[in-house]
Motif scaffolding. Structure first.
Motif, PDB file in Angstrom:
ATOM      1  N   GLU A  76       0.836  -1.197   0.000  1.00 56.94           N
ATOM      2  CA  GLU A  76       0.000   0.000   0.000  1.00 56.94           C
ATOM      3  C   GLU A  76       0.872   1.248   0.000  1.00 56.94           C
ATOM      4  N   LEU A  77       0.538   2.208  -0.851  1.00 57.85           N
ATOM      5  CA  LEU A  77       1.313   3.438  -0.973  1.00 57.85           C
ATOM      6  C   LEU A  77       0.422   4.627  -0.628  1.00 57.85           C
ATOM      7  N   ILE A  78       0.802   5.342   0.434  1.00 60.94           N
ATOM      8  CA  ILE A  78       0.022   6.472   0.937  1.00 60.94           C
ATOM      9  C   ILE A  78       0.881   7.730   0.874  1.00 60.94           C
ATOM     10  N   LEU A  79       0.344   8.780   0.274  1.00 56.47           N
ATOM     11  CA  LEU A  79       1.032  10.068   0.248  1.00 56.47           C
ATOM     12  C   LEU A  79       0.235  11.060   1.073  1.00 56.47           C
ATOM     13  N   VAL A  80       0.925  11.797   1.937  1.00 52.66           N
ATOM     14  CA  VAL A  80       0.273  12.782   2.805  1.00 52.66           C
ATOM     15  C   VAL A  80       0.885  14.146   2.508  1.00 52.66           C
ATOM     16  N   ASP A  81       0.094  15.022   1.911  1.00 54.31           N
ATOM     17  CA  ASP A  81       0.607  16.332   1.527  1.00 54.31           C
ATOM     18  C   ASP A  81       0.356  17.361   2.614  1.00 54.31           C
ATOM     19  N   GLY A  82       1.348  18.200   2.835  1.00 51.88           N
ATOM     20  CA  GLY A  82       1.268  19.200   3.891  1.00 51.88           C
ATOM     21  C   GLY A  82       0.935  20.596   3.403  1.00 51.88           C
ATOM     22  N   GLY A  83       0.281  20.700   2.219  1.00 57.92           N
ATOM     23  CA  GLY A  83      -0.117  22.013   1.719  1.00 57.92           C
ATOM     24  C   GLY A  83       0.754  22.524   0.595  1.00 57.92           C
ATOM     25  N   SER A  84       1.128  21.655  -0.317  1.00 56.63           N
ATOM     26  CA  SER A  84       1.989  22.047  -1.433  1.00 56.63           C
ATOM     27  C   SER A  84       1.348  23.154  -2.257  1.00 56.63           C
ATOM     28  N   GLY A  85       2.189  24.096  -2.698  1.00 51.75           N
ATOM     29  CA  GLY A  85       1.719  25.164  -3.552  1.00 51.75           C
ATOM     30  C   GLY A  85       2.005  24.919  -5.016  1.00 51.75           C
ATOM     31  N   ASP A  86       2.577  23.757  -5.324  1.00 52.61           N
ATOM     32  CA  ASP A  86       2.865  23.405  -6.711  1.00 52.61           C
ATOM     33  C   ASP A  86       1.907  22.290  -7.143  1.00 52.61           C
ATOM     34  N   CYS A  87       2.295  21.518  -8.149  1.00 54.83           N
ATOM     35  CA  CYS A  87       1.398  20.483  -8.671  1.00 54.83           C
ATOM     36  C   CYS A  87       1.713  19.091  -8.122  1.00 54.83           C
ATOM     37  N   THR A  88       2.302  19.030  -6.920  1.00 52.81           N
ATOM     38  CA  THR A  88       2.624  17.742  -6.312  1.00 52.81           C
ATOM     39  C   THR A  88       1.405  16.826  -6.237  1.00 52.81           C
ATOM     40  N   VAL A  89       0.296  17.330  -5.733  1.00 49.56           N
ATOM     41  CA  VAL A  89      -0.892  16.506  -5.517  1.00 49.56           C
ATOM     42  C   VAL A  89      -1.458  15.996  -6.838  1.00 49.56           C
ATOM     43  N   ALA A  90      -1.582  16.870  -7.815  1.00 50.88           N
ATOM     44  CA  ALA A  90      -2.133  16.465  -9.109  1.00 50.88           C
ATOM     45  C   ALA A  90      -1.255  15.430  -9.784  1.00 50.88           C
ATOM     46  N   ALA A  91       0.046  15.603  -9.694  1.00 53.62           N
ATOM     47  CA  ALA A  91       0.967  14.673 -10.336  1.00 53.62           C
ATOM     48  C   ALA A  91       1.001  13.325  -9.628  1.00 53.62           C
ATOM     49  N   ALA A  92       0.847  13.337  -8.310  1.00 52.49           N
ATOM     50  CA  ALA A  92       1.006  12.110  -7.530  1.00 52.49           C
ATOM     51  C   ALA A  92      -0.260  11.278  -7.441  1.00 52.49           C
ATOM     52  N   SER A  93      -1.414  11.901  -7.505  1.00 50.71           N
ATOM     53  CA  SER A  93      -2.676  11.205  -7.230  1.00 50.71           C
ATOM     54  C   SER A  93      -2.880   9.921  -8.016  1.00 50.71           C
ATOM     55  N   PRO A  94      -2.573   9.869  -9.322  1.00 50.42           N
ATOM     56  CA  PRO A  94      -2.800   8.614 -10.052  1.00 50.42           C
ATOM     57  C   PRO A  94      -1.847   7.482  -9.676  1.00 50.42           C
ATOM     58  N   LEU A  95      -0.822   7.794  -8.902  1.00 50.71           N
ATOM     59  CA  LEU A  95       0.248   6.828  -8.649  1.00 50.71           C
ATOM     60  C   LEU A  95       0.267   6.316  -7.218  1.00 50.71           C
ATOM     61  N   VAL A  96      -0.759   6.650  -6.426  1.00 51.30           N
ATOM     62  CA  VAL A  96      -0.797   6.207  -5.029  1.00 51.30           C
ATOM     63  C   VAL A  96      -2.149   5.557  -4.728  1.00 51.30           C
ATOM     64  N   ASP A  97      -2.193   4.806  -3.657  1.00 50.84           N
ATOM     65  CA  ASP A  97      -3.445   4.181  -3.228  1.00 50.84           C
ATOM     66  C   ASP A  97      -4.309   5.136  -2.421  1.00 50.84           C
ATOM     67  N   ARG A  98      -3.661   6.001  -1.668  1.00 50.46           N
ATOM     68  CA  ARG A  98      -4.399   6.991  -0.878  1.00 50.46           C
ATOM     69  C   ARG A  98      -3.667   8.324  -0.956  1.00 50.46           C
ATOM     70  N   MET A  99      -4.402   9.375  -1.225  1.00 55.95           N
ATOM     71  CA  MET A  99      -3.880  10.735  -1.160  1.00 55.95           C
ATOM     72  C   MET A  99      -4.544  11.433   0.014  1.00 55.95           C
ATOM     73  N   LEU A 100      -3.762  11.805   1.012  1.00 54.00           N
ATOM     74  CA  LEU A 100      -4.289  12.428   2.219  1.00 54.00           C
ATOM     75  C   LEU A 100      -3.722  13.832   2.376  1.00 54.00           C
ATOM     76  N   PHE A 101      -4.361  14.603   3.234  1.00 54.46           N
ATOM     77  CA  PHE A 101      -3.927  15.979   3.481  1.00 54.46           C
ATOM     78  C   PHE A 101      -3.852  16.213   4.981  1.00 54.46           C
ATOM     79  N   SER A 102      -2.854  16.990   5.368  1.00 52.47           N
ATOM     80  CA  SER A 102      -2.581  17.192   6.784  1.00 52.47           C
ATOM     81  C   SER A 102      -1.993  18.582   6.987  1.00 52.47           C
ATOM     82  N   LYS A 103      -1.977  19.025   8.224  1.00 48.33           N
ATOM     83  CA  LYS A 103      -1.198  20.208   8.549  1.00 48.33           C
ATOM     84  C   LYS A 103       0.265  19.946   8.224  1.00 48.33           C
ATOM     85  N   ARG A 104       0.980  20.998   7.904  1.00 45.55           N
ATOM     86  CA  ARG A 104       2.376  20.881   7.518  1.00 45.55           C
ATOM     87  C   ARG A 104       3.234  20.415   8.693  1.00 45.55           C
ATOM     88  N   GLY A 105       4.177  19.562   8.399  1.00 44.64           N
ATOM     89  CA  GLY A 105       5.083  19.024   9.413  1.00 44.64           C
ATOM     90  C   GLY A 105       5.216  17.533   9.233  1.00 44.64           C
TER      91      GLY A 105
END
Length: 248
Positions: free
Chosen positions: A52-81
């Motif tokens: 299982e591959l989970i990515l947790v983004d801390g508020g990226s201002g670039d296209c990290t989320v859009a680029a990564a979403s098709p390549l992970v099982d879960r895309m989550l969002f969290s406070k930065r840190g």
């Protein structure tokens, strides 16, 4: 050593357990668009083997989320840190073992076998890989050798080394402490109370960008200053200001 680790672990609720059989990888990100696709593409073979591959983004201002979403099982969002992000990913992970991986670190091809078999065969509850830094600089061969040796002697793992831990133990100790820097060092110190880590000789490849950007000796000096200040009781928020203020 194996008997010593088993003896220490016997005092923990995690001692009497089935062999770990599944792995979740948790990746914290922040503005990693430049390299995130190639990083995640290298992990697709593990997804094909039910990792299982989970990515947790801390508020990226670039296209990290859009680029990564098709390549992970879960895309989550969290406070930065990193600590907050990795805890958030762990809370949604389904694996028996959690691997916390930086977005600029590459795993061995057979990482899931090394991880699951390593923990099962040794009875250890947590572990890390040896690390190679990506630059060809001869001086960084010395740096990585010192990093690996220091980790073996102290039983402390850093995020660059791909720290992994059985899920039950991670939950038992409360996950990463919610601090701004040195969360990997703090977690390692807590996990050591349940036994020393398995130190795999197989290597992850970590980016040497901070060493190349700021200079090897300056970076070595900074990291030792930060670590010493942390052990002397300095506030992690102040240490993070110093570390991230250099454009890490």
């Amino acid at each position: 050593m194996k008997d010593e680790v088993r003896s220490k672990a016997s005092h923990s609720p995690s001692a009497f357990r089935l062999p770990p059989s599944s792995l979740s990888i948790v990746v914290p990100t922040l503005n990693e668009a430049a390299g995130i696709v190639s990083f995640l593409q290298a992990l697709q073979r593990l997804r094909e083997r039910s990792v299982e591959l989970i990515l947790v983004d801390g508020g990226s201002g670039d296209c990290t989320v859009a680029a990564a979403s098709p390549l992970v099982d879960r895309m989550l969002f969290s406070k930065r840190g990193r600590a907050l992000q990795m805890n958030a990913g762990a809370a949604h992970a389904s694996g028996d073992v959690l691997l916390f991986l930086h977005a600029d670190t590459r795993l061995p091809d057979d990482a899931e076998r090394l991880i699951l078999d390593g923990l099962h065969e040794t009875g250890r509850l947590w572990a890390r890989f040896d690390v190679t830094l990506s630059s060809a600089s001869p001086m960084l061969r010395v740096v990585e050798w010192m990093m690996n040796l220091r980790s073996r002697l102290t039983g402390i793992a850093t995020g660059d080394q791909g720290l992994f831990v059985e899920r039950r133990l991670f939950d038992e100790v409360g996950g990463f402490p919610a601090i701004a820097l040195m969360e990997d060092v703090a977690l390692s110190a807590t996990l050591k109370r349940h036994g020393r880590p398995l130190c795999l000789a197989q290597r992850v490849i970590a980016s040497s960008r901070r060493w190349e950007k700021h200079g090897i000796w300056r970076t070595i000096t900074l990291m030792w200053r930060l670590r010493l200040a942390y052990f002397l009781g300095a506030e992690s928020e102040r240490l993070a200001e110093i570390y991230y203020g250099r454009g890490q």
